[in-house]
Design an enzyme around this catalytic site. Structure first.
Site, PDB file in Angstrom:
ATOM      1  N   THR A   1      11.576   4.261 -12.030  1.00 27.52           N
ATOM      2  CA  THR A   1      10.255   4.879 -11.883  1.00 27.52           C
ATOM      3  C   THR A   1       9.695   4.597 -10.490  1.00 27.52           C
ATOM      4  O   THR A   1       9.176   5.501  -9.821  1.00 27.52           O
ATOM      5  CB  THR A   1       9.296   4.318 -12.963  1.00 27.52           C
ATOM      6  OG1 THR A   1       9.861   4.592 -14.244  1.00 27.52           O
ATOM      7  CG2 THR A   1       7.913   4.915 -12.863  1.00 27.52           C
TER       8      THR A   1
ATOM      9  N   GLN B   1      20.273   8.529 -14.638  1.00 30.70           N
ATOM     10  CA  GLN B   1      21.205   8.703 -15.756  1.00 30.70           C
ATOM     11  C   GLN B   1      22.644   8.933 -15.283  1.00 30.70           C
ATOM     12  O   GLN B   1      23.577   8.734 -16.048  1.00 30.70           O
ATOM     13  CB  GLN B   1      20.774   9.891 -16.634  1.00 30.70           C
ATOM     14  CG  GLN B   1      19.493   9.662 -17.413  1.00 30.70           C
ATOM     15  CD  GLN B   1      19.645   8.658 -18.562  1.00 30.70           C
ATOM     16  OE1 GLN B   1      20.741   8.348 -19.008  1.00 30.70           O
ATOM     17  NE2 GLN B   1      18.518   8.140 -19.020  1.00 30.70           N
TER      18      GLN B   1
ATOM     19  N   HIS C   1      19.160  -0.871 -15.572  1.00 31.92           N
ATOM     20  CA  HIS C   1      19.261  -1.092 -17.022  1.00 31.92           C
ATOM     21  C   HIS C   1      19.955   0.038 -17.781  1.00 31.92           C
ATOM     22  O   HIS C   1      20.223  -0.092 -18.980  1.00 31.92           O
ATOM     23  CB  HIS C   1      17.888  -1.404 -17.624  1.00 31.92           C
ATOM     24  CG  HIS C   1      16.947  -0.255 -17.774  1.00 31.92           C
ATOM     25  ND1 HIS C   1      16.810   0.425 -18.961  1.00 31.92           N
ATOM     26  CD2 HIS C   1      16.088   0.326 -16.909  1.00 31.92           C
ATOM     27  CE1 HIS C   1      15.888   1.364 -18.818  1.00 31.92           C
ATOM     28  NE2 HIS C   1      15.439   1.330 -17.578  1.00 31.92           N
TER      29      HIS C   1
ATOM     30  N   CYS D   1       4.753  11.017 -28.067  1.00 32.01           N
ATOM     31  CA  CYS D   1       3.562  10.859 -28.899  1.00 32.01           C
ATOM     32  C   CYS D   1       2.339  10.693 -28.003  1.00 32.01           C
ATOM     33  O   CYS D   1       2.227   9.699 -27.298  1.00 32.01           O
ATOM     34  CB  CYS D   1       3.739   9.653 -29.798  1.00 32.01           C
ATOM     35  SG  CYS D   1       2.485   9.590 -31.058  1.00 32.01           S
TER      36      CYS D   1
END
Ligand code: PLP
Length: 388
Positions: free
Chosen positions: A73, A180, A202, A326
């Site tokens: 990020t 990715q 990670h 969400c």
């Protein structure tokens, strides 16, 4: 009960043993501040520079083109904001795609609020960008193009070499989010023609909170956080040297094992995909497996809510993911799947299975054993009809 079968490796991966060893070795031994001039500091500095060289080699870059950050990020924000500000007197137009990770999308939204003009390119049903659309939307004021290497929900690979050729001809700075892609497919900055490339540890069995940004020599960029002169002043703050060394170990291993892991992971994915397609009706595979990462499988299940499916699988010890977000209690369908043209309903009924090096064929058998029943039970409770 914790999940027994972890099929969410695109969210994060377990730290591998060799990486733990690098961390455990470095934490007590190389604790000096890499900016200190005494020997403790110089030991840390040596490990930092060695790690920079090792990571650079993994992507065909020289050590001085690698800046360590606090994750993917942060790398995306430094790339976009740093280049957009540095190029502001040349123009204020940025082009990206509608399927980027929120690290890119929300950064672009914020740049818009500061007066930048951002164009979001569409993708086709296979989640791929047509480079011709980019050619048509470039303006004289376009300074920066950001197109992700591989999508985190569908695994779709983007035509980066074409994008790199187009931006290169026009002298436009080209950023790619390779978070990715690194360790799953070959990454070579020169072949791709990228100027800026984001990475994160990670996703490749490294620690969380460690990332890097490749910056091609001569690319205009300025810091977005201010402090000392660490990382050429572009990312001030005392470097996490043990985490960085662990990142270099993770990247080297992932790149050197690429061929073997591709075969293993792709095999598991295709076994699951064909088993699901055979055993459950009303299922759609999202994205084109021929032009995608080996590890991601995205499927929509008609007449089922993806979140209910996820929770039911979790109760059975199987961890997967949905692409939905969400927001304030309401579940929004994935922006990636809707950009591909899926109806909001079908997008809500999607699951992402993402494989890793530790997954086994037996685990896929277990998923295939329980999934049809779970889907059928949820469909009985649903008012949505499935197509025959
Ligand atoms: N970009 C992509 C494509 C991702 O998949 C992720 C993580 O999910 C990120 C950026 C953010 O990386 P990090 O979690 O290291 O901040």
């Amino acid at each position: 009960m914790g999940a027994d079968i972890y099929l969410d490796n695109a969210a994060t991966t377990p730290v591998r043993q060799e990486v733990i060893e690098t961390l455990l070795d470095s934490l007590p031994k190389t604790f000096g501040n890499a900016s200190s001039i005494h020997s403790f500091g110089q030991d840390a500095k040596r490990l930092l520079e060695e790690s920079r060289e090792r990571l650079g080699t993994c992507i065909g870059a020289s050590a001085e083109e690698v800046i360590f950050t606090g994750g993917g990020t942060e790398s995306d924000n430094l790339a976009l904001r740093g280049a957009a500000y540095a190029l502001r007197d040349r123009g204020n137009h940025i082009i990206t795609t509608g399927i980027e990770h929120h690290a890119v999308l929300n950064c672009c939204k914020d740049l818009e609020s500061e007066g930048f003009d951002v164009t979001y390119l569409p993708v086709n049903r296979e989640c791929r960008l047509d480079p011709q659309w980019l050619v048509e939307l470039i303006k004289p004021e376009t300074t920066l193009v950001s197109v992700m290497f591989a999508n985190n929900e569908t695994g779709s690979l983007q035509p980066l070499e074409d994008v790199g050729r187009i931006t290169g001809e026009k002298g436009i700075v080209f950023h790619t989010d390779a978070v990715q892609a690194l360790g799953k497919v070959p990454v070579d900055v020169d072949r791709l023609g990228v100027d800026l490339l984001s990475m994160s540890a990670h996703k490749i069995y490294g620690p969380k909170g460690v990332g890097a940004l490749y910056i091609r020599k001569g690319t205009p960029i300025q810091p977005i956080v201010f402090g000392g002169s660490h990382e050429k002043g572009l990312r001030p703050g005392t470097e996490n040297v043990p985490g960085i060394a662990a990142f270099a170990t993770a990247a080297e291993l992932a790149v050197s094992e690429l061929k073997d892991s591709d075969g293993h992971i792709r095999g598991l994915r295709e076994k699951l995909a064909s088993g699901v397609e055979k055993g459950i009706r009303g299922v759609h595979r999202n994205g084109n497996p021929e032009s995608s990462l080996p590890n991601i499988l995205n499927m929509s299940f008609e007449g089922v809510d993806g979140e209910s499916l996820l929770l039911n699988l979790d109760l059975l010890g199987i961890a997967v993911s949905t692409g939905s977000a969400c927001t304030s209690g309401a579940t929004e369908p994935s922006h990636v799947l809707t950009a591909m043209g899926l109806s909001p309903l079908l997008a809500q009924g999607s699951l992402r299975f993402s494989f890793g090096r530790e997954n086994t064929s037996g685990e896929v058998d277990r998923v295939l054993e329980v999934l049809p029943d779970v889907v059928s039970r949820l469909r009985k409770l649903s008012t949505i009809k499935i197509s025959e």
